[in-house]
Design a protein around this motif. Structure first.
Motif, mmCIF file in Angstrom:
data_model
loop_
_atom_site.group_PDB
_atom_site.id
_atom_site.type_symbol
_atom_site.label_atom_id
_atom_site.label_comp_id
_atom_site.label_asym_id
_atom_site.label_seq_id
_atom_site.Cartn_x
_atom_site.Cartn_y
_atom_site.Cartn_z
ATOM 1 N N SER A 155 0.843 -0.675 -0.072
ATOM 2 C CA SER A 155 0.065 0.064 -0.057
ATOM 3 C C SER A 155 0.774 1.162 -0.250
ATOM 4 O O SER A 155 0.598 2.487 -0.855
ATOM 5 N N ARG A 156 2.358 1.304 0.821
ATOM 6 C CA ARG A 156 2.333 2.729 0.888
ATOM 7 C C ARG A 156 3.542 2.952 -0.699
ATOM 8 O O ARG A 156 3.070 4.237 -0.786
ATOM 9 N N PRO A 157 3.962 2.448 -1.071
ATOM 10 C CA PRO A 157 4.296 2.134 -2.306
ATOM 11 C C PRO A 157 3.297 3.156 -3.350
ATOM 12 O O PRO A 157 3.720 4.436 -3.779
ATOM 13 N N ILE A 158 1.565 2.500 -3.832
ATOM 14 C CA ILE A 158 0.841 3.099 -4.117
ATOM 15 C C ILE A 158 0.666 4.820 -3.812
ATOM 16 O O ILE A 158 1.055 5.090 -5.057
ATOM 17 N N GLY A 159 0.631 4.877 -2.202
ATOM 18 C CA GLY A 159 -0.025 6.531 -2.139
ATOM 19 C C GLY A 159 1.303 7.055 -2.356
ATOM 20 O O GLY A 159 0.915 8.204 -2.725
ATOM 21 N N VAL A 160 2.388 6.867 -2.086
ATOM 22 C CA VAL A 160 3.452 7.874 -2.443
ATOM 23 C C VAL A 160 3.691 7.788 -3.897
ATOM 24 O O VAL A 160 4.093 9.375 -4.369
ATOM 25 N N HIS A 161 3.785 7.455 -4.591
ATOM 26 C CA HIS A 161 3.355 6.988 -6.037
ATOM 27 C C HIS A 161 2.394 8.155 -7.007
ATOM 28 O O HIS A 161 2.652 8.194 -8.234
ATOM 29 N N PHE A 162 1.678 7.622 -6.907
ATOM 30 C CA PHE A 162 -0.008 7.875 -6.870
ATOM 31 C C PHE A 162 -0.767 8.923 -6.133
ATOM 32 O O PHE A 162 -2.127 8.527 -6.576
ATOM 33 N N HIS A 163 -0.507 9.161 -5.213
ATOM 34 C CA HIS A 163 -1.262 9.912 -4.956
ATOM 35 C C HIS A 163 -2.027 9.363 -3.662
ATOM 36 O O HIS A 163 -3.824 10.080 -3.838
ATOM 37 N N VAL A 164 -3.326 7.796 -3.156
ATOM 38 C CA VAL A 164 -3.392 7.978 -3.255
ATOM 39 C C VAL A 164 -3.718 7.949 -1.494
ATOM 40 O O VAL A 164 -2.385 7.025 -0.734
ATOM 41 N N PRO A 165 -4.687 8.232 -1.056
ATOM 42 C CA PRO A 165 -4.740 8.205 0.452
ATOM 43 C C PRO A 165 -4.583 6.515 0.740
ATOM 44 O O PRO A 165 -5.129 5.783 0.309
ATOM 45 N N HIS A 166 -3.759 6.539 1.787
ATOM 46 C CA HIS A 166 -3.064 5.630 2.747
ATOM 47 C C HIS A 166 -4.455 4.495 3.297
ATOM 48 O O HIS A 166 -4.445 3.421 2.547
ATOM 49 N N GLY A 167 -5.327 4.988 3.926
ATOM 50 C CA GLY A 167 -7.060 3.737 3.969
ATOM 51 C C GLY A 167 -7.322 3.825 2.604
ATOM 52 O O GLY A 167 -7.699 2.110 1.824
ATOM 53 N N LEU A 168 -7.273 4.032 1.888
ATOM 54 C CA LEU A 168 -8.081 4.016 0.296
ATOM 55 C C LEU A 168 -6.949 3.077 -0.761
ATOM 56 O O LEU A 168 -7.111 2.002 -1.352
ATOM 57 N N SER A 169 -5.654 3.254 -0.627
ATOM 58 C CA SER A 169 -5.046 1.941 -1.422
ATOM 59 C C SER A 169 -5.219 0.850 -0.354
ATOM 60 O O SER A 169 -4.417 -0.119 -0.673
ATOM 61 N N ASN A 170 -5.056 0.202 0.889
ATOM 62 C CA ASN A 170 -5.175 -0.415 1.890
ATOM 63 C C ASN A 170 -6.651 -1.382 1.517
ATOM 64 O O ASN A 170 -6.948 -2.534 1.234
ATOM 65 N N ALA A 171 -7.467 -0.851 0.998
ATOM 66 C CA ALA A 171 -8.995 -1.063 1.177
ATOM 67 C C ALA A 171 -8.898 -1.332 -0.580
ATOM 68 O O ALA A 171 -9.223 -2.507 -1.048
ATOM 69 N N ASN A 177 10.070 -1.517 -8.857
ATOM 70 C CA ASN A 177 10.334 -0.381 -8.034
ATOM 71 C C ASN A 177 9.125 -0.235 -7.412
ATOM 72 O O ASN A 177 10.125 -0.231 -5.705
ATOM 73 N N MET A 178 8.170 -0.572 -7.360
ATOM 74 C CA MET A 178 6.965 -0.854 -6.108
ATOM 75 C C MET A 178 7.492 -2.008 -5.195
ATOM 76 O O MET A 178 7.495 -1.844 -3.911
ATOM 77 N N ALA A 179 7.857 -3.259 -5.864
ATOM 78 C CA ALA A 179 7.611 -4.268 -5.143
ATOM 79 C C ALA A 179 8.016 -4.499 -4.484
ATOM 80 O O ALA A 179 9.058 -4.856 -3.487
ATOM 81 N N GLU A 180 9.953 -3.400 -4.958
ATOM 82 C CA GLU A 180 10.775 -3.431 -3.896
ATOM 83 C C GLU A 180 11.171 -2.979 -2.858
ATOM 84 O O GLU A 180 11.529 -3.361 -2.331
ATOM 85 N N GLN A 181 9.952 -2.089 -2.884
ATOM 86 C CA GLN A 181 10.120 -0.756 -2.296
ATOM 87 C C GLN A 181 9.103 -1.640 -1.524
ATOM 88 O O GLN A 181 9.625 -1.054 0.220
ATOM 89 N N ALA A 182 8.283 -2.208 -1.166
ATOM 90 C CA ALA A 182 7.352 -3.266 -0.474
ATOM 91 C C ALA A 182 8.330 -3.663 0.207
ATOM 92 O O ALA A 182 7.984 -3.622 1.513
ATOM 93 N N LEU A 183 9.012 -5.077 -0.495
ATOM 94 C CA LEU A 183 9.601 -5.983 0.404
ATOM 95 C C LEU A 183 10.789 -5.106 1.478
ATOM 96 O O LEU A 183 10.622 -5.458 2.724
ATOM 97 N N ALA A 184 11.243 -3.744 0.950
ATOM 98 C CA ALA A 184 12.640 -3.190 1.871
ATOM 99 C C ALA A 184 11.422 -2.319 2.811
ATOM 100 O O ALA A 184 11.999 -2.442 3.893
ATOM 101 N N SER A 185 10.223 -2.717 2.678
ATOM 102 C CA SER A 185 9.510 -1.604 4.703
ATOM 103 C C SER A 185 9.703 -2.801 5.720
ATOM 104 O O SER A 185 9.180 -2.393 6.730
ATOM 105 N N GLY A 186 9.823 -4.200 4.926
ATOM 106 C CA GLY A 186 9.681 -5.115 5.814
ATOM 107 C C GLY A 186 8.867 -6.179 6.385
ATOM 108 O O GLY A 186 8.193 -6.794 7.143
ATOM 109 N N SER A 187 7.339 -4.971 6.179
ATOM 110 C CA SER A 187 5.929 -5.706 6.635
ATOM 111 C C SER A 187 5.518 -7.132 6.194
ATOM 112 O O SER A 187 5.091 -8.151 6.125
ATOM 113 N N PRO A 188 6.197 -7.271 4.584
ATOM 114 C CA PRO A 188 5.813 -8.505 3.551
ATOM 115 C C PRO A 188 6.461 -10.186 4.517
ATOM 116 O O PRO A 188 5.839 -10.568 3.823
#
Length: 376
Positions: A255-271, A344-355
């Motif tokens: 969710s976090r990379p989607i929010g950063v790159h496309f300015h989707v609010p955090h809760g909405l990208s989670n949804a 790029n987004m997949a790498e950022q997702a993995l780097a966050s540690g959450s996955p």
């Protein structure tokens, strides 16, 4: 924690209990327009408490958006911060307290660094039933240079106090109520199935699911339903405690990379992600996902795990449909831009540690395929 209607009235005595007498209110222009800042100011003025005010926090805050406040707090020597607003205002206040107390820049404190430094006390007053930031050891601040959403964690980021007054959520627009509510549900589910889950976090997550699931749609469709609003507010805080002690998983990681790159609010990208990522993750914790369906009130027993799983996925899809959660395509994300950023987004997702906390741990290519799947 001060919990319930009119608990805001306890703000002055909460400050006294913390030994604080010169707070700075950290908030945004919306809180100003809604009259919430005026309520806080009136309470402080009644008790002759001098205070400062910073109203320029931004949605999805980055490391430059907080610098003016950091300078202001250091110069005026405030002894605590009052964070008034949604998760962005509270996350900003945590970061401001940290930098004003210890210096450096936010990138110095991102995971795997553990923030154990004790900073200026933060009194969090959430105005959405969503992030749970008032009860977590987490702040998320974007790097303005790289667009990375930096995850910062540690006991030093836990607010000193929180005022959980559901009356602040009565004026929430239905879109924000929906997005923040699904965010809270995501916290509860991900904490419950996390590889870092424990008996304590499980109890908070179960309680959160029981409060959030029956009331999520109600608070969006019935804004005057006070019982539903109260349940959602407490559920969001409990979900915050749950994930602060068990971490989140793949939904948040992606969710976090989607929010950063496309300015989707955090809760909405989670949804947008929750049904698809939950379905992908089921094999990693089949019993716990079945129990999620039970705690959400969707099934009464979990003898048939396949049925419980299908019921859970159907409900997550139903919530999105009912609350008009758009797909990324419907949100207006350009397909070619999106596809160009997949790796790029997949790498950022993995780097966050959450996955790595997810019941089923993905590799890079699996995340790329999941990103492709949720676009439509």
């Amino acid at each position: 924690m001060q919990i319930g209607a009119n608990s805001l009235d306890l703000l002055p005595e909460t400050l006294v209990s913390l030994g604080c007498s010169f707070p700075c209110v950290i908030t945004d222009k919306t809180m100003l327009e809604l009259g919430y800042v005026a309520k806080v100011e009136a309470l402080l003025n009644q008790q002759n408490i001098n205070f400062g005010l910073f109203t320029d926090t931004m949605p999805e805050p980055n490391d430059t958006s907080i610098l003016a406040a950091v300078e202001m707090v250091k110069t005026k020597q405030y002894d605590c911060l009052i964070a008034l607003g949604g998760g962005s205002a509270i996350d900003s206040a945590k970061a401001i307290a940290l930098l004003a107390s210890h210096g450096g820049k936010m990138s110095d404190y991102k995971v795997p660094y553990q923030v154990t430094e004790i900073s200026l006390p933060v009194v969090a007053i959430p105005t959405t039933a969503g992030t749970g930031s008032e009860a977590t050891k987490v702040t998320v601040i974007s790097d303005s240079a790289t667009d990375e959403k930096m995850l910062c964690m540690g006991s030093g980021l836990i607010p000193a106090a929180a005022i959980i007054d559901y009356q602040f959520t009565l004026s929430l627009p239905s879109r924000i109520a929906a997005d923040t509510g699904i965010d809270a549900l995501t916290h509860a589910i991900e904490a419950y199935v996390s590889r870092k889950a424990n008996l304590f976090s499980d109890q908070q997550a179960i309680a959160a699911m029981k409060l959030i699931a029956p009331n999520l749609i109600k608070v969006c469709q019935q804004p005057d339903n006070l019982k539903a609003k109260e349940a959602m507010m407490l559920g969001a805080t409990l979900a915050g405690i749950a994930f602060s002690n068990a971490s989140v998983g793949l939904v948040h990681g992606m969710s976090r990379p989607i929010g950063v790159h496309f300015h989707v609010p955090h809760g909405l990208s989670n949804a947008m992600l929750l049904p698809t990522i939950t379905e992908y993750s089921l094999p990693g914790a089949p019993r716990k996902y079945a129990e999620c369906a039970m705690h959400m009130g969707l099934v009464t027993v979990i003898d048939d795990q396949t049925l419980a799983h299908q019921t859970l996925i159907n409900e997550l899809k139903h919530i999105n449909q009912t609350l008009n959660v758009p797909t990324l395509a419907e949100f207006g994300v350009v397909k070619t831009e999106y596809e160009g950023l997949l790796t790029n987004m997949a790498e950022q997702a993995l780097a966050s540690g959450s996955p790595g906390n997810n019941p089923k741990i993905p590799v890079l290519n699996e995340i790329i395929e999941l990103y492709k799947k949720v676009w439509l």
